[in-house]
Design a protein around this motif. Structure first.
Motif, PDB file in Angstrom:
ATOM      1  N   ALA A  20      34.246   0.504   2.867  1.00  0.00           N
ATOM      2  CA  ALA A  20      33.185  -0.490   3.414  1.00  0.00           C
ATOM      3  C   ALA A  20      33.267  -0.608   5.176  1.00  0.00           C
ATOM      4  O   ALA A  20      32.307  -0.570   5.959  1.00  0.00           O
ATOM      5  N   LEU A  21      34.438  -0.797   5.405  1.00  0.00           N
ATOM      6  CA  LEU A  21      34.811  -0.688   7.039  1.00  0.00           C
ATOM      7  C   LEU A  21      34.407   0.796   7.553  1.00  0.00           C
ATOM      8  O   LEU A  21      33.626   0.908   8.854  1.00  0.00           O
ATOM      9  N   ALA A  22      34.665   1.874   6.942  1.00  0.00           N
ATOM     10  CA  ALA A  22      34.124   3.096   7.557  1.00  0.00           C
ATOM     11  C   ALA A  22      32.654   3.015   7.643  1.00  0.00           C
ATOM     12  O   ALA A  22      32.009   3.446   8.480  1.00  0.00           O
ATOM     13  N   ALA A  23      31.924   2.600   6.650  1.00  0.00           N
ATOM     14  CA  ALA A  23      30.485   2.691   6.581  1.00  0.00           C
ATOM     15  C   ALA A  23      29.867   1.453   7.666  1.00  0.00           C
ATOM     16  O   ALA A  23      28.932   1.966   8.312  1.00  0.00           O
ATOM     17  N   ARG A  24      30.639   0.441   8.064  1.00  0.00           N
ATOM     18  CA  ARG A  24      30.152  -0.627   8.913  1.00  0.00           C
ATOM     19  C   ARG A  24      30.292   0.201  10.378  1.00  0.00           C
ATOM     20  O   ARG A  24      29.418   0.055  10.988  1.00  0.00           O
ATOM     21  N   LEU A  25      31.568   0.991  10.554  1.00  0.00           N
ATOM     22  CA  LEU A  25      31.726   1.500  11.906  1.00  0.00           C
ATOM     23  C   LEU A  25      30.757   2.428  11.989  1.00  0.00           C
ATOM     24  O   LEU A  25      30.116   2.672  12.984  1.00  0.00           O
ATOM     25  N   GLN A  26      30.307   3.228  10.895  1.00  0.00           N
ATOM     26  CA  GLN A  26      29.516   4.529  10.973  1.00  0.00           C
ATOM     27  C   GLN A  26      28.197   4.076  11.490  1.00  0.00           C
ATOM     28  O   GLN A  26      27.543   4.737  12.315  1.00  0.00           O
ATOM     29  N   SER A  27      27.686   2.946  10.848  1.00  0.00           N
ATOM     30  CA  SER A  27      26.367   2.411  11.050  1.00  0.00           C
ATOM     31  C   SER A  27      26.302   1.809  12.437  1.00  0.00           C
ATOM     32  O   SER A  27      25.096   1.689  13.117  1.00  0.00           O
ATOM     33  N   ALA A  28      27.405   1.487  12.983  1.00  0.00           N
ATOM     34  CA  ALA A  28      27.363   0.820  14.579  1.00  0.00           C
ATOM     35  C   ALA A  28      27.506   2.008  15.314  1.00  0.00           C
ATOM     36  O   ALA A  28      27.737   1.747  16.665  1.00  0.00           O
ATOM     37  N   GLY A  29      27.609   3.399  14.917  1.00  0.00           N
ATOM     38  CA  GLY A  29      27.559   4.323  15.903  1.00  0.00           C
ATOM     39  C   GLY A  29      29.290   4.476  16.615  1.00  0.00           C
ATOM     40  O   GLY A  29      29.262   5.411  17.456  1.00  0.00           O
ATOM     41  N   GLU A  31      32.438   6.640  16.930  1.00  0.00           N
ATOM     42  CA  GLU A  31      32.620   8.017  16.737  1.00  0.00           C
ATOM     43  C   GLU A  31      33.364   8.564  15.554  1.00  0.00           C
ATOM     44  O   GLU A  31      33.019   9.514  14.792  1.00  0.00           O
ATOM     45  N   GLU A  32      34.521   7.884  15.201  1.00  0.00           N
ATOM     46  CA  GLU A  32      35.270   8.401  14.025  1.00  0.00           C
ATOM     47  C   GLU A  32      35.690   7.247  13.006  1.00  0.00           C
ATOM     48  O   GLU A  32      36.710   6.788  12.851  1.00  0.00           O
ATOM     49  N   PRO A  33      34.540   6.913  12.346  1.00  0.00           N
ATOM     50  CA  PRO A  33      34.692   5.808  11.435  1.00  0.00           C
ATOM     51  C   PRO A  33      35.733   5.904  10.488  1.00  0.00           C
ATOM     52  O   PRO A  33      36.482   4.896   9.972  1.00  0.00           O
ATOM     53  N   ALA A  34      35.828   7.030   9.804  1.00  0.00           N
ATOM     54  CA  ALA A  34      36.891   7.147   8.770  1.00  0.00           C
ATOM     55  C   ALA A  34      38.142   6.869   9.184  1.00  0.00           C
ATOM     56  O   ALA A  34      39.150   6.285   8.560  1.00  0.00           O
ATOM     57  N   LEU A  35      38.676   7.842  10.226  1.00  0.00           N
ATOM     58  CA  LEU A  35      39.954   7.691  10.716  1.00  0.00           C
ATOM     59  C   LEU A  35      40.194   6.112  11.368  1.00  0.00           C
ATOM     60  O   LEU A  35      41.211   5.698  11.035  1.00  0.00           O
ATOM     61  N   ASP A  36      39.190   5.629  12.080  1.00  0.00           N
ATOM     62  CA  ASP A  36      39.322   4.190  12.502  1.00  0.00           C
ATOM     63  C   ASP A  36      39.553   3.270  11.299  1.00  0.00           C
ATOM     64  O   ASP A  36      40.374   2.382  11.535  1.00  0.00           O
ATOM     65  N   ALA A  37      38.890   3.475  10.379  1.00  0.00           N
ATOM     66  CA  ALA A  37      38.980   2.486   9.288  1.00  0.00           C
ATOM     67  C   ALA A  37      40.264   2.600   8.493  1.00  0.00           C
ATOM     68  O   ALA A  37      41.039   1.560   8.325  1.00  0.00           O
ATOM     69  N   ARG A  38      40.725   3.720   8.536  1.00  0.00           N
ATOM     70  CA  ARG A  38      42.179   4.026   7.875  1.00  0.00           C
ATOM     71  C   ARG A  38      43.270   3.330   8.557  1.00  0.00           C
ATOM     72  O   ARG A  38      43.916   2.670   8.449  1.00  0.00           O
ATOM     73  N   LEU A  39      43.133   3.525  10.179  1.00  0.00           N
ATOM     74  CA  LEU A  39      44.295   3.060  11.008  1.00  0.00           C
ATOM     75  C   LEU A  39      43.955   1.654  11.044  1.00  0.00           C
ATOM     76  O   LEU A  39      45.100   0.828  11.194  1.00  0.00           O
ATOM     77  N   LEU A  40      42.913   0.738  11.109  1.00  0.00           N
ATOM     78  CA  LEU A  40      42.733  -0.550  11.012  1.00  0.00           C
ATOM     79  C   LEU A  40      43.260  -0.996   9.771  1.00  0.00           C
ATOM     80  O   LEU A  40      43.851  -2.218   9.677  1.00  0.00           O
TER      81      LEU A  40
END
Ligand code: GLN
Length: 298
Positions: A20-29, A31-40
């Motif tokens: 869900a976090l990866a999807a929210r980051l992706q829709s906010a543009g 750059e690296e939503p999957a990686l950032d979601a995993r790190l967070l």
């Protein structure tokens, strides 16, 4: 209770929160939503990648959900992950960051690579190589080199006392406090030398381009570490002659270059009576990133 469409709560599993976090980051543009979601997720739950995978189906605790939601809000406001975590890996080593330090970039590892290449092939005299890092920030370049060259001693300078404190505590955490010193001054002004290696990642962005940088950079990296003046070369014009005076015969200066700046930096090095004896080293994107010159023995 079903998880809310936005925001995290204890109805989420680790896996569903990460997605869900990866999807929210992706829709906010971002750059690296999957990686950032995993790190967070890892940071909010204090889990490494193995933990995230092996505990994927477990529910978030309310505290974890609240922490993750706070991190999500900060990332959605374009605060870089390294700032949220207050730390970043460079050269495989952990570095603490502060507001006064640039987030060390992978590109800058090119400077470390070139410095080590030159160090290993040159006959740098004496048993205890001396290294200076001008504008050391978090200490990333200097401490990476000290980590690789076990008998070297190094000094880092910075205008920012706060950055120097961060660099000092990074040196201590890496077990390098006994071989490093940190000094407040403009460029190399307080240093005498001679040094076998002088390295620097100075500010090199032309002032007029700073407003065009990504939000992540222009709102979260210190402008003192970015702004290279009108044409971007102010720092090089100041530091190259200072470095030339402080190099030992046979020693080398290695600096990071902004995109398209390598040739003009070489010209400044030659004008300071240094000898450019190899092409710049490119970063992973193929951009000439690390520029070097040697002081010829007279
Ligand atoms: N590489 C950084 C950037 O492009 C700039 C760092 C610097 O000016 N030394 O954002």
């Amino acid at each position: 209770m079903a998880p809310l469409a936005t925001g995290f709560d204890s109805g989420h599993s680790i896996e569903s929160a990460r997605r869900a976090l990866a999807a929210r980051l992706q829709s906010a543009g971002i750059e690296e939503p999957a990686l950032d979601a995993r790190l967070l997720v890892g940071a909010a739950l204090r889990l490494d990648l193995t933990g995230i995978v092996t505990q994927a189906a477990r529910q978030l605790t309310p505290e974890e959900a609240a922490r993750l939601e706070a991190y999500a809000q900060r990332r959605l406001a374009h605060e870089p992950v390294a700032r949220i975590l207050g730390a970043r890996e460079f050269w495989g080593l952990p570095f603490q960051l502060s507001e006064a330090t640039l987030v060390p970039r992978p590109d800058t590892e090119t400077v470390v690579e070139l410095a080590l290449e030159i160090f290993r092939e040159a006959t740098i005299s004496g048993p205890r190589p001396r290294i200076a890092d001008i504008g050391t920030g978090s200490g990333a370049i200097l401490l990476a080199l000290l980590h690789e060259i076990p008998d070297a001693f190094g000094v880092g300078t910075d205008l920012s006392l706060s950055a120097l404190n961060t660099a000092r505590s990074n040196a201590a955490a890496l077990g390098l406090a006994g071989r490093s010193g940190f000094v407040a001054c403009s460029y190399a002004a307080a240093l005498r030398g001679p040094f076998d290696l002088i390295v620097s990642n100075p500010p090199y962005i032309p002032s007029g381009e700073i407003p065009k940088l990504s939000l992540d950079v222009r709102e979260h990296d210190p402008h003192l570490a970015l702004d290279g003046g009108n044409d971007g070369y102010d720092a090089y014009r100041a530091l190259i002659p200072q470095a030339a005076e402080r190099l030992a015969p046979g020693g080398a200066l290695i600096v990071e270059a902004g995109q398209g700046q390598a040739r003009d930096i070489e010209t400044l090095m030659t004008a300071a009576a240094l000898s450019v004896d190899r092409p710049p080293r490119a970063d992973l994107a193929g951009i000439p990133r690390a520029v070097s010159a040697r002081k010829m023995p007279s």
